[in-house]
Design a protein around this motif. Structure first.
Motif, short mmCIF file in Angstrom:
data_model
loop_
_atom_site.label_atom_id
_atom_site.label_comp_id
_atom_site.label_asym_id
_atom_site.label_seq_id
_atom_site.Cartn_x
_atom_site.Cartn_y
_atom_site.Cartn_z
N SER A 71 -0.98 18.23 4.09
CA SER A 71 -0.27 17.70 2.93
C SER A 71 1.08 18.38 2.74
CB SER A 71 -1.14 17.87 1.69
OG SER A 71 -0.46 17.43 0.53
N ASN A 72 1.10 19.70 2.91
CA ASN A 72 2.34 20.44 2.69
C ASN A 72 3.38 20.19 3.79
OD1 ASN A 72 1.54 21.53 0.27
ND2 ASN A 72 0.78 23.44 1.16
N HIS A 73 2.90 19.93 5.00
CA HIS A 73 3.84 19.58 6.07
C HIS A 73 4.56 18.28 5.74
CE1 HIS A 73 5.54 19.30 10.09
NE2 HIS A 73 5.14 18.04 10.13
N TYR A 74 3.79 17.29 5.29
CA TYR A 74 4.41 16.02 4.87
C TYR A 74 5.43 16.27 3.76
CZ TYR A 74 5.19 11.55 2.65
OH TYR A 74 5.80 10.45 2.10
N LYS A 75 5.05 17.10 2.80
CA LYS A 75 5.94 17.39 1.67
C LYS A 75 7.25 18.02 2.14
CE LYS A 75 5.85 19.90 -2.77
NZ LYS A 75 5.00 20.71 -3.65
N SER A 76 7.17 18.99 3.04
CA SER A 76 8.37 19.65 3.54
C SER A 76 9.26 18.67 4.30
CB SER A 76 8.00 20.81 4.46
OG SER A 76 7.39 21.86 3.73
N VAL A 77 8.66 17.95 5.24
CA VAL A 77 9.44 17.03 6.06
C VAL A 77 10.11 15.96 5.20
CG1 VAL A 77 9.26 15.20 7.79
CG2 VAL A 77 8.11 17.39 8.17
N THR A 78 9.32 15.28 4.39
CA THR A 78 9.82 14.11 3.69
C THR A 78 10.75 14.48 2.54
OG1 THR A 78 7.71 13.05 4.24
CG2 THR A 78 9.15 11.90 2.69
N SER A 79 10.45 15.56 1.83
CA SER A 79 11.32 15.98 0.73
C SER A 79 12.73 16.26 1.23
CB SER A 79 10.75 17.22 0.05
OG SER A 79 9.53 16.95 -0.58
N TRP A 80 12.82 16.98 2.36
CA TRP A 80 14.15 17.32 2.88
C TRP A 80 14.84 16.12 3.51
CZ3 TRP A 80 17.13 21.19 1.67
CH2 TRP A 80 16.57 22.35 1.14
N CYS A 96 0.83 -1.20 0.00
CA CYS A 96 0.00 0.00 0.00
C CYS A 96 0.85 1.24 0.00
CB CYS A 96 -0.90 0.00 1.24
SG CYS A 96 0.03 0.01 2.77
N GLY A 97 0.16 2.41 -0.19
CA GLY A 97 0.82 3.71 -0.06
C GLY A 97 1.92 3.91 -1.04
N SER A 98 2.80 4.87 -0.73
CA SER A 98 3.83 5.25 -1.66
C SER A 98 4.91 4.21 -1.82
CB SER A 98 4.46 6.57 -1.22
OG SER A 98 5.06 6.42 0.04
N GLY A 99 4.97 3.22 -0.93
CA GLY A 99 5.97 2.17 -1.07
C GLY A 99 5.53 1.06 -1.98
N GLN A 100 4.31 1.15 -2.53
CA GLN A 100 3.80 0.09 -3.37
C GLN A 100 4.41 0.12 -4.76
OE1 GLN A 100 -0.48 -0.20 -3.42
NE2 GLN A 100 -0.49 -0.88 -5.52
N THR A 160 12.84 4.48 -2.28
CA THR A 160 13.26 5.75 -1.71
C THR A 160 12.12 6.70 -1.37
OG1 THR A 160 13.67 6.56 -3.96
CG2 THR A 160 15.57 5.74 -2.72
N SER A 161 10.90 6.43 -1.81
CA SER A 161 9.76 7.25 -1.41
C SER A 161 8.83 6.47 -0.49
CB SER A 161 9.00 7.76 -2.63
OG SER A 161 8.50 6.68 -3.40
N SER A 162 9.32 5.38 0.07
CA SER A 162 8.50 4.52 0.93
C SER A 162 8.53 4.97 2.38
CB SER A 162 8.99 3.07 0.84
OG SER A 162 10.26 2.95 1.47
N SER A 163 7.61 4.45 3.17
CA SER A 163 7.59 4.74 4.61
C SER A 163 8.86 4.28 5.31
CB SER A 163 6.36 4.08 5.26
OG SER A 163 5.17 4.57 4.72
N PRO A 164 9.35 3.03 5.10
CA PRO A 164 10.57 2.62 5.79
C PRO A 164 11.76 3.53 5.50
CG PRO A 164 9.48 0.72 4.85
CD PRO A 164 8.77 1.92 4.33
N PHE A 165 11.91 3.93 4.25
CA PHE A 165 13.05 4.77 3.88
C PHE A 165 12.95 6.13 4.56
CE2 PHE A 165 15.71 7.54 1.41
CZ PHE A 165 16.78 6.75 1.05
N GLY A 214 8.44 -3.00 -0.98
CA GLY A 214 7.30 -2.39 -0.32
C GLY A 214 7.22 -2.70 1.17
N ASP A 215 6.31 -2.00 1.84
CA ASP A 215 6.14 -2.13 3.29
C ASP A 215 5.83 -3.55 3.73
OD1 ASP A 215 6.24 0.67 3.01
OD2 ASP A 215 4.82 0.97 4.65
N ASN A 216 4.89 -4.20 3.05
CA ASN A 216 4.47 -5.53 3.46
C ASN A 216 5.59 -6.55 3.33
OD1 ASN A 216 1.75 -5.01 4.25
ND2 ASN A 216 1.22 -4.79 2.10
N ALA A 217 6.39 -6.41 2.29
CA ALA A 217 7.53 -7.31 2.12
C ALA A 217 8.56 -7.08 3.22
CB ALA A 217 8.17 -7.10 0.75
N ALA A 218 8.69 -5.84 3.68
CA ALA A 218 9.61 -5.54 4.77
C ALA A 218 9.15 -6.21 6.07
CB ALA A 218 9.71 -4.03 4.97
N VAL A 219 7.84 -6.16 6.33
CA VAL A 219 7.30 -6.82 7.52
C VAL A 219 7.48 -8.33 7.42
CG1 VAL A 219 5.23 -7.22 8.91
CG2 VAL A 219 5.64 -4.96 7.93
#
Length: 372
Positions: A341-350, A20-24, A194-199, A220-225
């Motif tokens: 949405s923009n807070h996530y963008k700032s945090v994760t992009s940097w 799921c999500g961006s790690g898919q 590189t755009s996944s939750s674990p990363f 992806g996330d599920n494979a990591a678990v």
């Protein structure tokens, strides 16, 4: 409505396989089109839908003249796909038309964005997207990100969580962090793209603690678990959507929730700020899912769709589905949703840029760095 929920829960079972999500990973070879089933609600939900329909009539848009196309940026069976298909009937009730849900995967979400951007600005084409759509520019996988569209509603989110095996010697997040620091490059972490939750969570931990685990990349996330449960790694950090069922079953042990508030469904998981207040500047940080339309869609149409999806996201059966997935119902719109949405963008992009994984600097796109 029981039929709708039953169908959705069958799809939910597939999440443990497909991710799921961006790690898919993008696995859909061609657009997969589905007409969402039309159902009716009762009681207070019917009243709320009726009120939304009456309020919506002010836009003058005749929704019944054609179907609404929903472009999903990730593949079938993932959290975004499952939740938007579950939500569709509640929007259909109000709009008196069908929502045709199609998976348009590729380019980290840019294919779906390009499709919606190429269509008329009349509200009949909707983008269903996740937080990964905010990273397209810095990852250089496309020319647009979600800020190039009009946000309608963020309806659900998944907190990050740090996991170890049930028999792991680590019982607290501090024990894990201390051991990584004492053994640089030796403690194995299951990561993903590189755009996944674990990363992203690893980049956050590295920023706070200067940790340097041995990252092993999975699909992806599920494979990591799965790798964690198989004893291939020492720990991982994923979206709660990929972890909740395993935590409840005792198949993994949760050391910390990437949050400053406990999760109602799993209140015993410690929040990371209790041990490390330094994480506060990054919070809230979650995966999330929502709906967008073209930027120049008329205001009256935007207002109508905002109300329609507010009512849909507030449906009790839909919220129960989100909770069953390990997600948190959100139902954000307007400035509140944009700020989230923009807070996530700032945090994760940097975080990704500082880790060396981003293709372009966030500064190039005027993305501010989060304040201390």
């Amino acid at each position: 409505m029981k039929k709708t929920l039953a169908l959705c829960m069958c799809a939910v079972m597939g999440l443990s396989i497909l991710g799921c999500g961006s790690g898919q990973k993008d696995t859909t070879a061609a657009p997969a089109e589905t007409k969402a089933p039309a159902e009716t609600t009762a009681g207070a939900e019917t009243t709320a839908a009726s009120e939304a329909t009456q309020a919506a009539a002010g836009s003058g848009q005749d929704w019944s003249k054609q179907d609404i196309q929903v472009a999903v940026m990730w593949g079938a069976g993932g959290a975004l796909d499952t939740t938007i298909r579950a939500m569709a009937p509640y929007a259909e009730e109000q709009l008196n038309t069908s929502l045709i849900v199609t998976n348009r995967t590729g380019g980290g979400g840019s294919i779906a964005m390009q499709y919606v951007d190429s269509q008329p600005s009349d509200g009949f084409n909707i983008l269903a997207a996740s937080e990964g759509g905010q990273l397209v520019k810095v990852m250089d996988t496309g020319a647009m990100d979600l800020d190039d569209f009009q946000l309608i509603n963020i309806y659900g989110a998944g907190y990050g969580v740090v996991l170890v095996a049930p028999d792991s010697p680590y019982n607290t997040i501090k024990e894990l962090v201390d051991d990584i620091l004492a053994n640089p490059g030796k403690i194995k972490m299951a990561s993903a793209g590189t755009s996944s939750s674990p990363f992203a969570i690893n980049a956050m931990m590295t920023s706070v603690h200067q940790t340097s685990p041995n990252l092993i990349t999975y699909d992806g996330d599920n494979a990591a678990v799965t790798a964690l449960m198989g004893g291939e790694v020492d720990y991982t950090a994923v979206s709660m959507v990929s972890a909740a069922s395993y935590i409840k079953a005792g198949s993994v042990k949760a050391l910390a929730l990437i949050s400053d508030e406990p999760m109602a469904e799993l209140p015993d998981i410690p929040v990371i700020t209790d041990t490390y207040p330094e994480y506060q500047k990054y919070l809230p940080w979650t995966t999330f899912w929502g709906v967008w339309v073209k930027k120049d869609t008329p205001k009256e149409v935007v207002d109508e769709l905002t109300e329609v999806f507010r009512v849909a996201a507030d449906n009790e059966e839909f919220k129960a589905l989100l909770v069953s997935l390990g997600a948190t119902p959100m139902n954000l719109s307007g400035d509140e949703a944009t700020e989230y949405s923009n807070h996530y963008k700032s945090v994760t992009s940097w975080l990704i840029y500082d880790s060396g994984a981003a293709a372009k600097s966030p500064e190039e796109f005027n993305i501010p760095r989060v304040e201390e």
